[in-house]
Design an enzyme around this catalytic site. Sequence first.
Site, PDB file in Angstrom:
ATOM      1  N   LEU A 132      15.544  62.451  54.289  1.00 51.59           N
ATOM      2  CA  LEU A 132      15.196  62.174  55.680  1.00 51.59           C
ATOM      3  C   LEU A 132      15.751  60.814  56.111  1.00 51.59           C
ATOM      4  O   LEU A 132      16.437  60.705  57.120  1.00 51.59           O
ATOM      5  CB  LEU A 132      13.676  62.221  55.857  1.00 51.59           C
ATOM      6  CG  LEU A 132      13.132  61.854  57.246  1.00 51.59           C
ATOM      7  CD1 LEU A 132      13.660  62.811  58.310  1.00 51.59           C
ATOM      8  CD2 LEU A 132      11.595  61.853  57.236  1.00 51.59           C
ATOM      9  N   GLU A 134      17.782  57.265  56.589  1.00 52.15           N
ATOM     10  CA  GLU A 134      19.181  56.887  56.681  1.00 52.15           C
ATOM     11  C   GLU A 134      19.285  55.370  56.723  1.00 52.15           C
ATOM     12  O   GLU A 134      18.273  54.681  56.923  1.00 52.15           O
ATOM     13  CB  GLU A 134      19.819  57.509  57.927  1.00 52.15           C
ATOM     14  CG  GLU A 134      19.836  59.025  57.900  1.00 52.15           C
ATOM     15  CD  GLU A 134      20.498  59.664  59.104  1.00 52.15           C
ATOM     16  OE1 GLU A 134      20.542  60.905  59.156  1.00 52.15           O
ATOM     17  OE2 GLU A 134      20.964  58.921  59.999  1.00 52.15           O
ATOM     18  N   PRO A 135      20.495  54.812  56.563  1.00 53.64           N
ATOM     19  CA  PRO A 135      20.616  53.353  56.567  1.00 53.64           C
ATOM     20  C   PRO A 135      20.040  52.694  57.818  1.00 53.64           C
ATOM     21  O   PRO A 135      19.499  51.590  57.743  1.00 53.64           O
ATOM     22  CB  PRO A 135      22.130  53.137  56.466  1.00 53.64           C
ATOM     23  CG  PRO A 135      22.633  54.337  55.736  1.00 53.64           C
ATOM     24  CD  PRO A 135      21.777  55.470  56.211  1.00 53.64           C
ATOM     25  N   SER A 139      11.710  53.951  59.389  1.00 53.67           N
ATOM     26  CA  SER A 139      10.450  54.253  60.067  1.00 53.67           C
ATOM     27  C   SER A 139      10.684  55.097  61.321  1.00 53.67           C
ATOM     28  O   SER A 139       9.873  55.957  61.666  1.00 53.67           O
ATOM     29  CB  SER A 139       9.730  52.952  60.441  1.00 53.67           C
ATOM     30  OG  SER A 139       9.352  52.242  59.270  1.00 53.67           O
ATOM     31  N   ILE A 164      17.198  57.703  48.665  1.00 55.66           N
ATOM     32  CA  ILE A 164      16.859  59.047  48.202  1.00 55.66           C
ATOM     33  C   ILE A 164      16.460  59.006  46.727  1.00 55.66           C
ATOM     34  O   ILE A 164      17.299  58.757  45.846  1.00 55.66           O
ATOM     35  CB  ILE A 164      18.035  60.021  48.411  1.00 55.66           C
ATOM     36  CG1 ILE A 164      18.504  59.986  49.873  1.00 55.66           C
ATOM     37  CG2 ILE A 164      17.630  61.432  47.994  1.00 55.66           C
ATOM     38  CD1 ILE A 164      17.409  60.275  50.890  1.00 55.66           C
ATOM     39  N   GLN A 342      -3.399  38.510  36.408  1.00 53.20           N
ATOM     40  CA  GLN A 342      -4.210  37.296  36.342  1.00 53.20           C
ATOM     41  C   GLN A 342      -5.167  37.333  35.149  1.00 53.20           C
ATOM     42  O   GLN A 342      -5.374  36.316  34.474  1.00 53.20           O
ATOM     43  CB  GLN A 342      -4.998  37.120  37.637  1.00 53.20           C
ATOM     44  CG  GLN A 342      -5.662  35.776  37.800  1.00 53.20           C
ATOM     45  CD  GLN A 342      -4.660  34.654  38.052  1.00 53.20           C
ATOM     46  OE1 GLN A 342      -3.541  34.905  38.456  1.00 53.20           O
ATOM     47  NE2 GLN A 342      -5.061  33.420  37.799  1.00 53.20           N
ATOM     48  N   GLY A 345      -3.399  36.371  32.154  1.00 59.43           N
ATOM     49  CA  GLY A 345      -2.869  35.017  32.177  1.00 59.43           C
ATOM     50  C   GLY A 345      -1.373  34.986  31.906  1.00 59.43           C
ATOM     51  O   GLY A 345      -0.608  35.806  32.418  1.00 59.43           O
ATOM     52  N   GLU A 369       7.632  56.661  51.937  1.00 56.13           N
ATOM     53  CA  GLU A 369       7.000  57.733  52.725  1.00 56.13           C
ATOM     54  C   GLU A 369       6.137  57.191  53.854  1.00 56.13           C
ATOM     55  O   GLU A 369       5.015  57.663  54.087  1.00 56.13           O
ATOM     56  CB  GLU A 369       6.231  58.688  51.806  1.00 56.13           C
ATOM     57  CG  GLU A 369       7.188  59.450  50.900  1.00 56.13           C
ATOM     58  CD  GLU A 369       6.554  60.606  50.163  1.00 56.13           C
ATOM     59  OE1 GLU A 369       5.617  61.223  50.696  1.00 56.13           O
ATOM     60  OE2 GLU A 369       7.008  60.882  49.044  1.00 56.13           O
ATOM     61  N   THR A 371       5.860  53.153  55.659  1.00 52.51           N
ATOM     62  CA  THR A 371       5.265  51.876  55.272  1.00 52.51           C
ATOM     63  C   THR A 371       3.798  51.835  55.680  1.00 52.51           C
ATOM     64  O   THR A 371       3.341  52.608  56.532  1.00 52.51           O
ATOM     65  CB  THR A 371       5.998  50.711  55.965  1.00 52.51           C
ATOM     66  OG1 THR A 371       5.751  50.784  57.378  1.00 52.51           O
ATOM     67  CG2 THR A 371       7.493  50.759  55.698  1.00 52.51           C
TER      68      THR A 371
END
Length: 389
Positions: A132, A134-135, A139, A164, A342, A345, A369, A371
């Site tokens: 789906l 592309e460059p 979104s 992809i 954390q 450590g 899928e 943001t």
Amino acid sequence: MTDRAPQVDRSLPTEESRDLLALVREIAQREIRPRAAEEEDAGRFPREVFTLLSEAGLLGLPYAGEYGGGEQPYEVYLQVLEELAAARLTVGLGVSVHSLACHGLAGYGTKEQQGAHLPAMLGGGLLGAYCLSEPASGSDAASLTTKAVRDGEDWLISGTKAWITHGGVADFYTVLARTGVNGPKGITAFLVPGDAEGLTAAVPEKKMGMKGSPTAQLHFDGVRVPDTRRIGEEGQGFTIALAALDAGRLGIAACAIGVAQAALDEALAYALDRKQFGHPIADFQGLRFMLADMATKIEAGRSLYLAAARLRDAGKPFSRQAAMAKLFCTDAAMAVTTDAVQVLGGYGYTADFPVERLMREAKVLQIVEGTNQIQRMVIARHLAGPESR
């Protein structure tokens, strides 16, 4: 890395589903978890694991039995994903992406198409990918520019897809391409063979995590696809894509909880073993509270994705709940894995322990899928309606 499989008290609907989860845990413990760290560090894609999962019937769990699927409800399928992702995210997310790639044909294909292709896709050893993004359209997926032009009884697809998962290694691709006007109404879905002439994959992206899962651009240079491989009606592609993404977001949510559970298990094992000032560090209240908060986030996320899955299984709308689950579970995974580092450590910051890898892997789940900013837009649209601007 602890050699113990996550022990989660699961709510499963049948004895069959309990046996299924036991099988998944056995495969994860024997075939996936022991090699995860080494293979991720080497950037090795475990294709043989996906072949094994296909042979075990685990790549088509939520689909119809007549075509080789497992006919399992989503509440069971997602818990399988969680177990696989806890062992190795490359595998859990890979199964989710494969299921996403099968969704269009299973839901919108003709009986002839389903009979011709689904058995191999669901249980015949094939691996799929979903095209789906592309460059220049992530979104804003409805602005995609990859085109499919009629040529007699065929279509010629030209353009570039980006980000992809399984790019270059998949046996088939569900591809969204523009066949008409600008915007969502001009998009159509196609099932493209992985070895189609004119289809090439770029060098995989160099990522901060999930190094064993290839993510690559795909270039379509007049790829010829017969009209018999068009999924649904012309112009129906964006509707098909959105339906698939609602289900796919639940897959990402389940994978996120698997990663978080793995991080908690590591942190707890370390805290019980590591001694400072003459006591296990798990005896200190500050650290105990961290572990309690981590466990609570995981339980809340698991409950949220299962509630959305049960709506889907009942045939009820679940888009808002899927967005909520994806948002909460992936944010929880990022928080839990950070806290796990954390707890350990300085050791947590080294590659000798898996929590640093889990933390790096958790980050991508907030992005893929849709943001988490897009998830908030989806949720707000359901609550308050579309924006007036």
